[in-house]
Scaffold this motif. Structure first.
Motif, mmCIF file in Angstrom:
data_model
loop_
_atom_site.group_PDB
_atom_site.id
_atom_site.type_symbol
_atom_site.label_atom_id
_atom_site.label_comp_id
_atom_site.label_asym_id
_atom_site.label_seq_id
_atom_site.Cartn_x
_atom_site.Cartn_y
_atom_site.Cartn_z
ATOM 1 N N VAL A 9 74.923 62.280 89.509
ATOM 2 C CA VAL A 9 74.954 61.875 90.921
ATOM 3 C C VAL A 9 73.651 62.283 91.605
ATOM 4 C CG1 VAL A 9 76.184 62.100 93.121
ATOM 5 C CG2 VAL A 9 77.476 61.973 90.983
ATOM 6 N N PHE A 10 73.161 63.491 91.311
ATOM 7 C CA PHE A 10 71.871 63.910 91.858
ATOM 8 C C PHE A 10 70.753 62.973 91.399
ATOM 9 C CE2 PHE A 10 73.593 68.398 92.353
ATOM 10 C CZ PHE A 10 73.488 68.420 93.729
ATOM 11 N N ILE A 11 70.776 62.588 90.135
ATOM 12 C CA ILE A 11 69.726 61.706 89.612
ATOM 13 C C ILE A 11 69.812 60.320 90.245
ATOM 14 C CG2 ILE A 11 68.908 60.518 87.530
ATOM 15 C CD1 ILE A 11 69.616 63.153 86.009
ATOM 16 N N LEU A 12 71.017 59.777 90.365
ATOM 17 C CA LEU A 12 71.168 58.476 91.014
ATOM 18 C C LEU A 12 70.688 58.525 92.458
ATOM 19 C CD1 LEU A 12 72.115 55.540 91.065
ATOM 20 C CD2 LEU A 12 74.421 56.390 91.585
ATOM 21 N N ALA A 13 71.053 59.576 93.160
ATOM 22 C CA ALA A 13 70.596 59.726 94.546
ATOM 23 C C ALA A 13 69.076 59.830 94.604
ATOM 24 C CB ALA A 13 71.238 60.954 95.185
ATOM 25 N N GLY A 14 68.498 60.566 93.665
ATOM 26 C CA GLY A 14 67.041 60.696 93.619
ATOM 27 C C GLY A 14 66.358 59.365 93.378
ATOM 28 N N LEU A 15 66.908 58.579 92.475
ATOM 29 C CA LEU A 15 66.337 57.255 92.217
ATOM 30 C C LEU A 15 66.430 56.360 93.455
ATOM 31 C CD1 LEU A 15 67.670 56.625 88.604
ATOM 32 C CD2 LEU A 15 65.309 57.152 89.285
ATOM 33 N N CYS A 16 67.550 56.437 94.163
ATOM 34 C CA CYS A 16 67.694 55.638 95.392
ATOM 35 C C CYS A 16 66.713 56.098 96.470
ATOM 36 C CB CYS A 16 69.124 55.747 95.922
ATOM 37 S SG CYS A 16 70.358 54.936 94.913
ATOM 38 N N GLU A 17 66.612 57.404 96.657
ATOM 39 C CA GLU A 17 65.755 57.932 97.720
ATOM 40 C C GLU A 17 64.277 57.728 97.398
ATOM 41 O OE1 GLU A 17 63.442 60.759 100.079
ATOM 42 O OE2 GLU A 17 63.698 60.824 97.909
ATOM 43 N N ILE A 18 63.879 58.102 96.209
ATOM 44 C CA ILE A 18 62.464 57.988 95.846
ATOM 45 C C ILE A 18 62.084 56.532 95.644
ATOM 46 C CG2 ILE A 18 60.735 58.606 94.117
ATOM 47 C CD1 ILE A 18 62.464 61.214 93.703
ATOM 48 N N GLY A 19 62.940 55.779 94.954
ATOM 49 C CA GLY A 19 62.667 54.361 94.746
ATOM 50 C C GLY A 19 62.631 53.583 96.049
ATOM 51 N N THR A 64 70.107 71.207 97.414
ATOM 52 C CA THR A 64 69.898 70.947 95.992
ATOM 53 C C THR A 64 69.159 69.642 95.772
ATOM 54 O OG1 THR A 64 71.894 72.217 95.522
ATOM 55 C CG2 THR A 64 71.057 70.802 93.754
ATOM 56 N N TYR A 65 69.486 68.603 96.544
ATOM 57 C CA TYR A 65 68.727 67.363 96.446
ATOM 58 C C TYR A 65 67.239 67.627 96.657
ATOM 59 C CZ TYR A 65 72.643 64.087 96.343
ATOM 60 O OH TYR A 65 73.747 63.371 95.975
ATOM 61 N N GLY A 66 66.915 68.512 97.588
ATOM 62 C CA GLY A 66 65.510 68.806 97.865
ATOM 63 C C GLY A 66 64.757 69.252 96.623
ATOM 64 N N GLY A 67 65.308 70.194 95.892
ATOM 65 C CA GLY A 67 64.647 70.686 94.692
ATOM 66 C C GLY A 67 64.604 69.664 93.576
ATOM 67 N N ILE A 68 65.687 68.931 93.410
ATOM 68 C CA ILE A 68 65.718 67.905 92.373
ATOM 69 C C ILE A 68 64.743 66.791 92.716
ATOM 70 C CG2 ILE A 68 67.181 66.100 91.366
ATOM 71 C CD1 ILE A 68 69.447 68.236 91.412
ATOM 72 N N PHE A 69 64.635 66.450 93.983
ATOM 73 C CA PHE A 69 63.700 65.405 94.394
ATOM 74 C C PHE A 69 62.256 65.820 94.177
ATOM 75 C CE2 PHE A 69 66.744 63.236 97.604
ATOM 76 C CZ PHE A 69 67.554 62.844 96.557
ATOM 77 N N ILE A 70 61.956 67.103 94.308
ATOM 78 C CA ILE A 70 60.595 67.574 94.015
ATOM 79 C C ILE A 70 60.239 67.220 92.581
ATOM 80 C CG2 ILE A 70 59.181 69.635 93.626
ATOM 81 C CD1 ILE A 70 60.654 70.879 96.066
ATOM 82 N N VAL A 71 61.121 67.566 91.660
ATOM 83 C CA VAL A 71 60.874 67.288 90.245
ATOM 84 C C VAL A 71 60.824 65.784 89.997
ATOM 85 C CG1 VAL A 71 61.810 67.535 87.913
ATOM 86 C CG2 VAL A 71 61.884 69.471 89.501
#
Length: 109
Positions: A9-19, A64-71
């Protein structure tokens, strides 16, 4: 089990936010067609929905999203912008990731 469920879920959210942000960046900064911006906006809206799929409270989820999004941002830039992180980028990202894992996954009473 919480970790196994939350990471995708964190990865999917990251792809949506960054993408989504990247598509808007391309539209506004690199003169891509308007529909890049539209798709980016839709992806960002979906990111807001995906975030609600986590089981923890708002503060821990978004921290947590913040740190995962950094990576994920560094990885995204390596793939799509030919970015090469230096040792400080890598060390900083790992520190952020460690910190948010403590915030989100530490056992609590």
């Amino acid at each position: 089990m919480e970790v196994i469920r939350s990471i995708p879920v964190f990865i999917l959210a990251g792809l949506c936010e960054i993408g989504g942000g990247y598509l808007i960046w391309l539209w506004l900064r690199e003169d891509k067609p308007w529909w890049f911006g539209l798709l980016g906006g839709l992806a960002l809206a979906f990111y807001g929905v995906v975030a609600t799929w986590q089981t923890s409270n708002f503060a821990r989820v978004y921290a947590t999203y913040g740190g995962i999004f950094i990576v994920m941002s560094i990885l995204w830039s390596m793939k799509f912008d030919n970015y090469t992180p230096d040792k400080y980028d890598i060390v900083g990202a790992l520190i952020a990731l460690l910190g948010v894992c403590i915030i989100y996954y530490a056992p609590r009473n």
